[in-house]
Write a protein that holds these residues in place. Structure first.
Motif, PDB file in Angstrom:
ATOM      1  N   ALA A 190       0.856  -1.192   0.000  1.00 57.12           N
ATOM      2  CA  ALA A 190       0.000   0.000   0.000  1.00 57.12           C
ATOM      3  C   ALA A 190       0.891   1.241   0.000  1.00 57.12           C
ATOM      4  O   ALA A 190       1.878   1.305   0.745  1.00 57.12           O
ATOM      5  CB  ALA A 190      -0.908  -0.006   1.228  1.00 57.12           C
ATOM      6  N   THR A 191       0.561   2.219  -0.812  1.00 56.34           N
ATOM      7  CA  THR A 191       1.423   3.400  -0.938  1.00 56.34           C
ATOM      8  C   THR A 191       1.005   4.571  -0.048  1.00 56.34           C
ATOM      9  O   THR A 191       1.773   5.508   0.115  1.00 56.34           O
ATOM     10  CB  THR A 191       1.456   3.882  -2.392  1.00 56.34           C
ATOM     11  OG1 THR A 191       0.121   4.161  -2.820  1.00 56.34           O
ATOM     12  CG2 THR A 191       2.076   2.829  -3.299  1.00 56.34           C
ATOM     13  N   VAL A 192      -0.198   4.529   0.524  1.00 56.44           N
ATOM     14  CA  VAL A 192      -0.652   5.649   1.359  1.00 56.44           C
ATOM     15  C   VAL A 192       0.383   6.060   2.410  1.00 56.44           C
ATOM     16  O   VAL A 192       0.671   7.255   2.579  1.00 56.44           O
ATOM     17  CB  VAL A 192      -2.017   5.328   2.018  1.00 56.44           C
ATOM     18  CG1 VAL A 192      -2.338   6.328   3.131  1.00 56.44           C
ATOM     19  CG2 VAL A 192      -3.125   5.365   0.969  1.00 56.44           C
ATOM     20  N   PRO A 193       0.995   5.099   3.151  1.00 55.84           N
ATOM     21  CA  PRO A 193       1.974   5.505   4.171  1.00 55.84           C
ATOM     22  C   PRO A 193       3.175   6.264   3.604  1.00 55.84           C
ATOM     23  O   PRO A 193       3.800   7.061   4.314  1.00 55.84           O
ATOM     24  CB  PRO A 193       2.406   4.175   4.793  1.00 55.84           C
ATOM     25  CG  PRO A 193       1.285   3.240   4.510  1.00 55.84           C
ATOM     26  CD  PRO A 193       0.767   3.643   3.173  1.00 55.84           C
ATOM     27  N   PHE A 194       3.506   6.014   2.330  1.00 56.62           N
ATOM     28  CA  PHE A 194       4.647   6.701   1.717  1.00 56.62           C
ATOM     29  C   PHE A 194       4.406   8.200   1.569  1.00 56.62           C
ATOM     30  O   PHE A 194       5.350   8.975   1.419  1.00 56.62           O
ATOM     31  CB  PHE A 194       4.948   6.129   0.330  1.00 56.62           C
ATOM     32  CG  PHE A 194       5.431   4.705   0.306  1.00 56.62           C
ATOM     33  CD1 PHE A 194       5.748   4.017   1.461  1.00 56.62           C
ATOM     34  CD2 PHE A 194       5.581   4.046  -0.908  1.00 56.62           C
ATOM     35  CE1 PHE A 194       6.194   2.710   1.425  1.00 56.62           C
ATOM     36  CE2 PHE A 194       6.034   2.732  -0.968  1.00 56.62           C
ATOM     37  CZ  PHE A 194       6.335   2.065   0.209  1.00 56.62           C
ATOM     38  N   PHE A 195       3.134   8.595   1.562  1.00 57.85           N
ATOM     39  CA  PHE A 195       2.775   9.990   1.322  1.00 57.85           C
ATOM     40  C   PHE A 195       2.331  10.708   2.590  1.00 57.85           C
ATOM     41  O   PHE A 195       1.838  11.839   2.527  1.00 57.85           O
ATOM     42  CB  PHE A 195       1.653  10.071   0.271  1.00 57.85           C
ATOM     43  CG  PHE A 195       2.079   9.649  -1.104  1.00 57.85           C
ATOM     44  CD1 PHE A 195       2.616  10.567  -2.000  1.00 57.85           C
ATOM     45  CD2 PHE A 195       1.964   8.320  -1.509  1.00 57.85           C
ATOM     46  CE1 PHE A 195       3.021  10.175  -3.269  1.00 57.85           C
ATOM     47  CE2 PHE A 195       2.370   7.914  -2.780  1.00 57.85           C
ATOM     48  CZ  PHE A 195       2.892   8.851  -3.660  1.00 57.85           C
ATOM     49  N   GLU A 196       2.514  10.070   3.748  1.00 59.78           N
ATOM     50  CA  GLU A 196       2.078  10.662   5.010  1.00 59.78           C
ATOM     51  C   GLU A 196       3.256  11.197   5.826  1.00 59.78           C
ATOM     52  O   GLU A 196       4.322  10.586   5.883  1.00 59.78           O
ATOM     53  CB  GLU A 196       1.321   9.624   5.837  1.00 59.78           C
ATOM     54  CG  GLU A 196       0.001   9.210   5.216  1.00 59.78           C
ATOM     55  CD  GLU A 196      -0.777   8.272   6.117  1.00 59.78           C
ATOM     56  OE1 GLU A 196      -1.678   8.749   6.824  1.00 59.78           O
ATOM     57  OE2 GLU A 196      -0.470   7.067   6.117  1.00 59.78           O
ATOM     58  N   GLN A 197       3.026  12.326   6.455  1.00 59.45           N
ATOM     59  CA  GLN A 197       4.055  12.945   7.300  1.00 59.45           C
ATOM     60  C   GLN A 197       4.163  12.230   8.646  1.00 59.45           C
ATOM     61  O   GLN A 197       3.188  11.671   9.152  1.00 59.45           O
ATOM     62  CB  GLN A 197       3.710  14.406   7.572  1.00 59.45           C
ATOM     63  CG  GLN A 197       3.830  15.342   6.388  1.00 59.45           C
ATOM     64  CD  GLN A 197       3.478  16.756   6.794  1.00 59.45           C
ATOM     65  OE1 GLN A 197       2.394  17.016   7.315  1.00 59.45           O
ATOM     66  NE2 GLN A 197       4.391  17.675   6.560  1.00 59.45           N
ATOM     67  N   VAL A 198       5.358  12.261   9.208  1.00 60.35           N
ATOM     68  CA  VAL A 198       5.571  11.860  10.593  1.00 60.35           C
ATOM     69  C   VAL A 198       6.145  13.077  11.310  1.00 60.35           C
ATOM     70  O   VAL A 198       7.291  13.468  11.071  1.00 60.35           O
ATOM     71  CB  VAL A 198       6.541  10.662  10.707  1.00 60.35           C
ATOM     72  CG1 VAL A 198       6.878  10.383  12.166  1.00 60.35           C
ATOM     73  CG2 VAL A 198       5.933   9.428  10.062  1.00 60.35           C
ATOM     74  N   ILE A 199       5.323  13.692  12.130  1.00 61.58           N
ATOM     75  CA  ILE A 199       5.727  14.908  12.836  1.00 61.58           C
ATOM     76  C   ILE A 199       6.317  14.526  14.196  1.00 61.58           C
ATOM     77  O   ILE A 199       5.718  13.739  14.939  1.00 61.58           O
ATOM     78  CB  ILE A 199       4.533  15.853  13.028  1.00 61.58           C
ATOM     79  CG1 ILE A 199       3.894  16.188  11.676  1.00 61.58           C
ATOM     80  CG2 ILE A 199       4.977  17.127  13.741  1.00 61.58           C
ATOM     81  CD1 ILE A 199       4.828  16.840  10.681  1.00 61.58           C
ATOM     82  N   THR A 200       7.472  15.072  14.513  1.00 58.19           N
ATOM     83  CA  THR A 200       8.143  14.728  15.765  1.00 58.19           C
ATOM     84  C   THR A 200       8.474  15.979  16.574  1.00 58.19           C
ATOM     85  O   THR A 200       8.478  17.095  16.055  1.00 58.19           O
ATOM     86  CB  THR A 200       9.447  13.961  15.493  1.00 58.19           C
ATOM     87  OG1 THR A 200      10.332  14.793  14.721  1.00 58.19           O
ATOM     88  CG2 THR A 200       9.170  12.683  14.701  1.00 58.19           C
ATOM     89  N   THR A 201       8.743  15.762  17.868  1.00 55.22           N
ATOM     90  CA  THR A 201       9.110  16.861  18.762  1.00 55.22           C
ATOM     91  C   THR A 201      10.368  16.502  19.546  1.00 55.22           C
ATOM     92  O   THR A 201      10.672  15.321  19.742  1.00 55.22           O
ATOM     93  CB  THR A 201       7.984  17.146  19.769  1.00 55.22           C
ATOM     94  OG1 THR A 201       7.799  15.983  20.614  1.00 55.22           O
ATOM     95  CG2 THR A 201       6.673  17.473  19.059  1.00 55.22           C
ATOM     96  N   GLN A 202      11.054  17.519  19.985  1.00 57.33           N
ATOM     97  CA  GLN A 202      12.233  17.313  20.813  1.00 57.33           C
ATOM     98  C   GLN A 202      11.846  16.722  22.164  1.00 57.33           C
ATOM     99  O   GLN A 202      12.593  15.936  22.753  1.00 57.33           O
ATOM    100  CB  GLN A 202      12.987  18.636  21.001  1.00 57.33           C
ATOM    101  CG  GLN A 202      14.331  18.523  21.702  1.00 57.33           C
ATOM    102  CD  GLN A 202      15.330  17.641  20.962  1.00 57.33           C
ATOM    103  OE1 GLN A 202      15.296  17.564  19.729  1.00 57.33           O
ATOM    104  NE2 GLN A 202      16.210  16.972  21.693  1.00 57.33           N
ATOM    105  N   GLU A 203      10.656  17.072  22.647  1.00 54.61           N
ATOM    106  CA  GLU A 203      10.197  16.599  23.949  1.00 54.61           C
ATOM    107  C   GLU A 203       9.985  15.090  23.962  1.00 54.61           C
ATOM    108  O   GLU A 203      10.205  14.438  24.991  1.00 54.61           O
ATOM    109  CB  GLU A 203       8.883  17.300  24.333  1.00 54.61           C
ATOM    110  CG  GLU A 203       9.024  18.788  24.643  1.00 54.61           C
ATOM    111  CD  GLU A 203       9.221  19.639  23.397  1.00 54.61           C
ATOM    112  OE1 GLU A 203       9.750  20.759  23.534  1.00 54.61           O
ATOM    113  OE2 GLU A 203       8.851  19.192  22.285  1.00 54.61           O
ATOM    114  N   ASN A 204       9.568  14.525  22.865  1.00 55.48           N
ATOM    115  CA  ASN A 204       9.279  13.093  22.818  1.00 55.48           C
ATOM    116  C   ASN A 204      10.370  12.310  22.081  1.00 55.48           C
ATOM    117  O   ASN A 204      11.198  11.663  22.696  1.00 55.48           O
ATOM    118  CB  ASN A 204       7.905  12.855  22.189  1.00 55.48           C
ATOM    119  CG  ASN A 204       6.783  13.386  23.055  1.00 55.48           C
ATOM    120  OD1 ASN A 204       6.876  13.428  24.278  1.00 55.48           O
ATOM    121  ND2 ASN A 204       5.693  13.796  22.428  1.00 55.48           N
TER     122      ASN A 204
END
Length: 250
Positions: A169-183
């Motif tokens: 499935a290609t949907v995950p390839f087009f999704e952002q993963v947003i991260t924080t310094q806190e986590n």
């Protein structure tokens, strides 16, 4: 060995399944570690339809495994699994002793996996994918699998693993993963880089390391899938990282 025994959770990359970690698992267990590899939704023995798959579903599968695992784990992701474990670490940092990327794409600055691969001018990955008409899934030719993805594998190995690869499935390839310094920022991280990689170039691997501030690195002179082509050497690298006292830089 008891004091250095760790709990590993191994996450496969695109197209693959828990089966890809079989030999690496055996070698890690010989070092006294507790090891589990799981199938992400739609992979291996999991029959989730490709139309239902997205990044959150992948991450939730890993988080469910973490919730039922006692103590902290060394969470390992191969290839696109690097995106998955990064999302998990952002959402459940308290369960992770160390995050280990193996020949992984790494999300940074909100870039999707497709964007990371597009920026990697030395990668031969995207140009060799075979997309469905609606672009919702992707497959690869046997030639691509042998020469680009599983570089260094024998034809016999390719013949064994080919039937196990799923339609991705290609949907995950087009999704952002947003991260924080806190986590994510407080989780210790390491990277096992592959110098002969034609999927994620060494230059791109090292750029990802820099962007996430990873300075604990082991180099393997193999292609993109050392899980299949050098499982004992990969297990030795994972063991060294797991038992080291390397910490997040201040």
């Amino acid at each position: 060995m008891k004091n250095s025994s760790k709990t590993f959770l191994l996450i496969h990359g695109a197209w693959e399944g828990a089966w890809s970690w079989k030999e690496t698992t055996t070698h890690l267990q010989k070092n006294g570690h507790s090891v589990k590899a799981i199938d992400l939704p739609g992979h291996g023995d999991d029959k989730t339809p490709t139309s239902e798959i997205n990044m959150a579903l992948y991450a939730n599968r890993v988080k469910a495994e973490l919730e039922k695992t006692e103590g902290k784990v060394v969470l390992v992701g191969h290839s696109f699994g690097g995106f998955v474990i990064t999302k998990v670490a952002e959402e459940m940092p308290e369960k992770i002793e160390k995050l280990v990327y193996v020949a992984s794409a790494i999300p940074y600055e909100g870039k999707t996996a497709i964007e990371v691969f597009e920026e990697d001018q030395e990668s031969e990955f995207l140009e060799n994918l075979i997309f469905s008409e609606d672009k919702s899934t992707a497959t690869m030719s046997k030639e691509t699998i042998m020469n680009v993805i599983f570089t260094g594998a024998t034809e016999a190995q390719i013949d064994v693993l080919l039937p196990k690869l799923v339609v991705q499935a290609t949907v995950p390839f087009f999704e952002q993963v947003i991260t924080t310094q806190e986590n994510l920022g407080r989780v210790p991280k390491a990277y096992i880089e592959t110098t002969l990689d034609r999927v994620i170039s060494l230059k791109a691997q090292r750029h990802g390391q820099k962007m996430l501030g990873i300075d604990e690195v082991i180099t393997l002179k193999y292609g993109h899938v050392p899980l299949e082509t050098a499982p004992e050497k990969l297990a030795n690298a994972l063991n060294a990282i797991a038992v080291s006292n390397h910490q997040v830089p201040a």
